[in-house]
Design a protein around this motif. Sequence first.
Motif, PDB file in Angstrom:
ATOM      1  N   VAL A 197      29.567 -31.888 -16.743  1.00 18.22           N
ATOM      2  CA  VAL A 197      30.513 -32.287 -15.698  1.00 18.22           C
ATOM      3  C   VAL A 197      29.974 -31.862 -14.337  1.00 18.22           C
ATOM      4  CG1 VAL A 197      32.814 -31.894 -14.741  1.00 18.22           C
ATOM      5  CG2 VAL A 197      32.528 -32.202 -17.203  1.00 18.22           C
ATOM      6  N   LEU A 201      28.648 -34.781 -11.717  1.00 19.26           N
ATOM      7  CA  LEU A 201      29.819 -35.113 -10.900  1.00 19.26           C
ATOM      8  C   LEU A 201      29.492 -36.083  -9.750  1.00 19.26           C
ATOM      9  CD1 LEU A 201      32.802 -34.581 -10.834  1.00 19.26           C
ATOM     10  CD2 LEU A 201      32.406 -32.610  -9.368  1.00 19.26           C
ATOM     11  N   ILE A 255      25.201 -42.488 -19.940  1.00 22.23           N
ATOM     12  CA  ILE A 255      23.848 -42.851 -20.386  1.00 22.23           C
ATOM     13  C   ILE A 255      22.868 -41.673 -20.288  1.00 22.23           C
ATOM     14  CG2 ILE A 255      21.885 -44.386 -19.947  1.00 22.23           C
ATOM     15  CD1 ILE A 255      23.971 -46.537 -19.164  1.00 22.23           C
ATOM     16  N   GLY A 259      20.917 -38.404 -23.615  1.00 24.92           N
ATOM     17  CA  GLY A 259      19.558 -37.934 -23.857  1.00 24.92           C
ATOM     18  C   GLY A 259      19.253 -36.594 -23.217  1.00 24.92           C
ATOM     19  N   PHE A 261      18.498 -32.858 -22.173  1.00 20.24           N
ATOM     20  CA  PHE A 261      17.823 -31.760 -22.849  1.00 20.24           C
ATOM     21  C   PHE A 261      18.121 -30.401 -22.214  1.00 20.24           C
ATOM     22  CE2 PHE A 261      14.184 -28.870 -22.375  1.00 20.24           C
ATOM     23  CZ  PHE A 261      14.167 -28.343 -23.653  1.00 20.24           C
ATOM     24  N   GLY A 276      18.239 -34.967 -27.536  1.00 18.90           N
ATOM     25  CA  GLY A 276      17.133 -34.652 -26.640  1.00 18.90           C
ATOM     26  C   GLY A 276      16.490 -33.329 -27.036  1.00 18.90           C
ATOM     27  N   ALA A 296      12.606 -40.859 -30.778  1.00 17.69           N
ATOM     28  CA  ALA A 296      12.676 -41.497 -29.457  1.00 17.69           C
ATOM     29  C   ALA A 296      13.047 -42.976 -29.573  1.00 17.69           C
ATOM     30  CB  ALA A 296      11.345 -41.346 -28.727  1.00 17.69           C
ATOM     31  N   LEU A 299      16.669 -43.248 -30.429  1.00 16.55           N
ATOM     32  CA  LEU A 299      17.487 -42.866 -29.270  1.00 16.55           C
ATOM     33  C   LEU A 299      17.593 -44.035 -28.283  1.00 16.55           C
ATOM     34  CD1 LEU A 299      18.989 -41.050 -27.316  1.00 16.55           C
ATOM     35  CD2 LEU A 299      16.845 -39.943 -26.720  1.00 16.55           C
ATOM     36  N   LEU A 300      16.454 -44.695 -28.074  1.00 19.06           N
ATOM     37  CA  LEU A 300      16.459 -45.828 -27.162  1.00 19.06           C
ATOM     38  C   LEU A 300      17.329 -46.948 -27.699  1.00 19.06           C
ATOM     39  CD1 LEU A 300      15.144 -46.115 -24.476  1.00 19.06           C
ATOM     40  CD2 LEU A 300      13.490 -47.647 -25.524  1.00 19.06           C
ATOM     41  N   LEU A 303      20.822 -46.199 -27.035  1.00 15.87           N
ATOM     42  CA  LEU A 303      21.191 -46.310 -25.626  1.00 15.87           C
ATOM     43  C   LEU A 303      21.189 -47.743 -25.118  1.00 15.87           C
ATOM     44  CD1 LEU A 303      19.547 -43.258 -23.870  1.00 15.87           C
ATOM     45  CD2 LEU A 303      21.962 -43.749 -24.208  1.00 15.87           C
ATOM     46  N   ILE A 307      23.366 -49.495 -21.976  1.00 16.68           N
ATOM     47  CA  ILE A 307      22.567 -49.913 -20.819  1.00 16.68           C
ATOM     48  C   ILE A 307      22.781 -51.394 -20.533  1.00 16.68           C
ATOM     49  CG2 ILE A 307      20.207 -50.313 -19.999  1.00 16.68           C
ATOM     50  CD1 ILE A 307      19.423 -47.693 -21.370  1.00 16.68           C
TER      51      ILE A 307
END
Lengths: 322, 273, 392
Positions: A197, A201, A255, A259, A261, A276, A296, A299-300, A303, A307
Amino acid sequence: MSSSPPPAAPATAPQAAVESPEVARQGTQKLLKYLVIAVPYLWLLAFFLAPFLIVLKISLVEVRVAMPPYSELITFVEDGWIAFHGSLENYLWLWDDPLYINSYLSSLKIAATSTVLTLLVGYPIAYGMARAPRRWRFALLMLVILPFWTSFLIRVYAWIGILKKEGLLNLALTHLGLISEPLTILNTDIAVYIGIVYSYLPFMVLPLYANLEKMDLSLLEAAADLGCRPIKAFWVVTVPLSMTGIVAGCFLVFIPAVGEFVIPDLLGGSETLMIGKTLWTEFFNNRDWPVSSAVAVILLLVLIIPIVLFQRQQQRSAEAEA
Amino acid sequence: MRQGLTWFNIASLLLGFLFLYLPIALLIIYSFNESRLVTVWAGFSTKWYAEMLQNQGLLNAGWVTLKVAFTSSCFATVLGTMAGLIMSRFGSFHGRTLFSGMIYAPLVMPEVITGLSLLLMFVAVALDRGFVTVTLAHITFSMCYVAVVVQSRLAGFDRSIEEAAMDLGCPPGRTFFQITLPIIAPAVVAGWLLSFTLSLDDLVIASFTTGPGATTLPMKIYSQVRLGVTPEINAVCTILVGLVATGVLTASLITRRQEMRREAEERQAIANS
Amino acid sequence: MSGAGTASNQARSGSSAARQRWAPWEDPNEKPHVRIVGVTKRFGDFVAVDNVSLDIYKREFFSLLGPSGCGKTTLLRMLAGFETPSEGQILLEGEDMSGVPPYERPVNMMFQSYALFPHMSVEKNIAFGLKQDRVPKAEIDRRVAEVIEMVQLGQFAKRKPHQLSGGQKQRVALARSLVKKPKMLLLDEPLGALDKNLRTQTQFELMNIQEETGITFVIVTHDQEEAMTVSSRIAVMDHGRIVQVSTPGELYEAPLTRYVADFIGEVNILEGRGAQREGDHLVLQCPDAGCAIQTGPYAEDGGDESLWIALRPEKVRISKEPPADSSRNCMTGEVWDIGYLGNLSTYHVKLDSGKMITATQANMARLIERPITWEDRVYLTWAPDAAVVLRD
């Protein structure tokens, strides 16, 4: 009148001879244009697309103790034959080991929860900014943008000193007599929520502010004139009109948060699973490059849906404005 | 209902900005703490800054970071400006969709993926990891940000200004340098600044793509942070935050000044006519 | 009309009669300055300009008039070289312009947004075009000073565009495009951004500058009054096609189609059938009007098909007394509405057929003494010449 007949085709032979330097100059202009396109294009092909294709390739091969630590996808055998050694084994492994699936699901859950929290924190701020006197607005906007420019790592780091067991938050709460035992916040999911957050923000506030600032305030006066109380007018006029801002802000937070980290690594605990972090561990600690590549790729894929939705929404609102 | 702030508005602004700034403020305050313990205030001192200046590893990392940030932001600004120009002025050409995809994708791509993929490529082409690879990586993602900033500036200004230059006998190449570039200069500068700070901040991509001898400051901070909060790191962070904040504030105040002067002159011109 | 010299002398004499007598387009020996030959421009499936052919003569003040989206700006941009025709040719003084980029055409344009370079002073803006041609510095200074004088911007030479008012910006844009002495000046809605009063004043200034410089002006506008005021000829465009090319007077008095009649000024349109030839004119039966209509001179025979008749409101006489012969060119109805405009009054008369007809009358008498009022039964009459037959 415009009724003159078209003239016979102009004699071309002598003109063509005259035109040739002009044609050459236009050729140069065209060449220049393609050169300007080629430089960034080739750069992105080499440093963005090609690397990604390599990730795809390595996700299909096996880990090996060597340098580079993976086997070949294609080998040349005699007689001009090539052998293909790819398999989906790494992906099956991701499916079999609950660690990965849990990481994906937990990333989505954490990202979604913190997106909602960011909206709840960000909306009143954006609303206050948009209703502030015009001469304050630039300063307020700067105040929101400034943290966005300062180091992400440092802003996350700043929270460690606050959330620790012997940190400033617990110190303050004990002093005020609100708690007797220090709370454990650091190294839990709550710390991750706070971190997300806090860090994201500005991404929520900026699109919301841009949207709310444009709103025609006479709409609220019209609502009041028609007998609608301010609180109700907020829900039936302001919120629906700021929907594009809300959606844009939510995507902008959700988004990158999936991912993430740094935040789970520094603020989360050992049981905080985020993809991540899992990828990082797989790569740096286990040195399993093929499996981290497979992580990876998935993960893409996870997403891509948000996206694409986000891009559609951006396009639609750009069209609506035009 | 006009523009007055309600108590609720004021409270949410105050709490919101308190939330945004308190952690950084505390970090800065405790960098001047005499004690090594973060929670105990033992009096004002600048000894951690002195200690930081003794820390050769930290200084080296800082130097590497500045070099990477400067080099990569310069290259990224040139490439990104070209890309922004292509997207808003070159119309359609073969592979345009792929091109704009490659510009926007790095903006939303998780850093772990960008870092991993670049590393795997550097390994595949047997490029030694170090200063060069980090810089290449930073150029690649920064140029996309520059492209977007420049593109939005180009979209916002009247295209017929460039057409007018051509109409008056100026060929396209010269038009770019004499007309377009001076007009989009603020966006180009903003793009450079953005690239510079992005490079300065980056931990994840640098961790993947760097090699021995080219440890960047964020990596150094990260490895120390994992060992715990220290006032020395607070001091480094304070300096970084101070530098960036000063740069950004100065830049935006200058632009703001110019805008305000311009607006005043415009009003004057209309009033005089 | 032997040469340009006589033409400009006559034009400078200022009377509209002299202007109208200068008509190179009627002279078969005169060579057109610009020829647009069968030009079509497509954007994907959309046809912006559809097979347009047009001749424009030297020293003309030529207007392309039409509503937005009719293709007039696209046609202008093709003249400037910003768009390439999909088909057809543009010839400037007999030379094919296709493939000549804007920066090599001896043609300049004044943009609707003025497109002043925001980072250059007024002087630098104006000198820009001459610098591109590597004109010697002394000559640049002289010519810039000259046009600055002409557009009366002397005291603003050092200012930047944002320090100017709308009218001043417009002058800078004009000066900048004139200073290169182009063979043709293209003006895209040059007065569109100015307010009403300034616009009328500037129209006359534009005309004076055009006469002074002798440059061919081609102007794009959607404002029919503006086109009527400034032009030697007007091309009315609709959906990418040219509907009519005429002098302003002809356009008003003898529109060819309903579209033109309606676009230029106000008009009543009546449908007539059963055309009968009577000497040089036709007589039509018109059920809407409730009478037979004798038209102005018309060469073709109507046949059995419907014909359309245009009747300008100011040519309709309104009276409470019936005319001597009420069988022809006389409609009867009831006054439905009166619009008082000070110098004029507009009457909306509802005919017995239900059709509304507009008639305007100059207010010679005082308002209180106005003889015709609401719900009066009135007779509408007009001279036979006033009824113009339209092609469709």
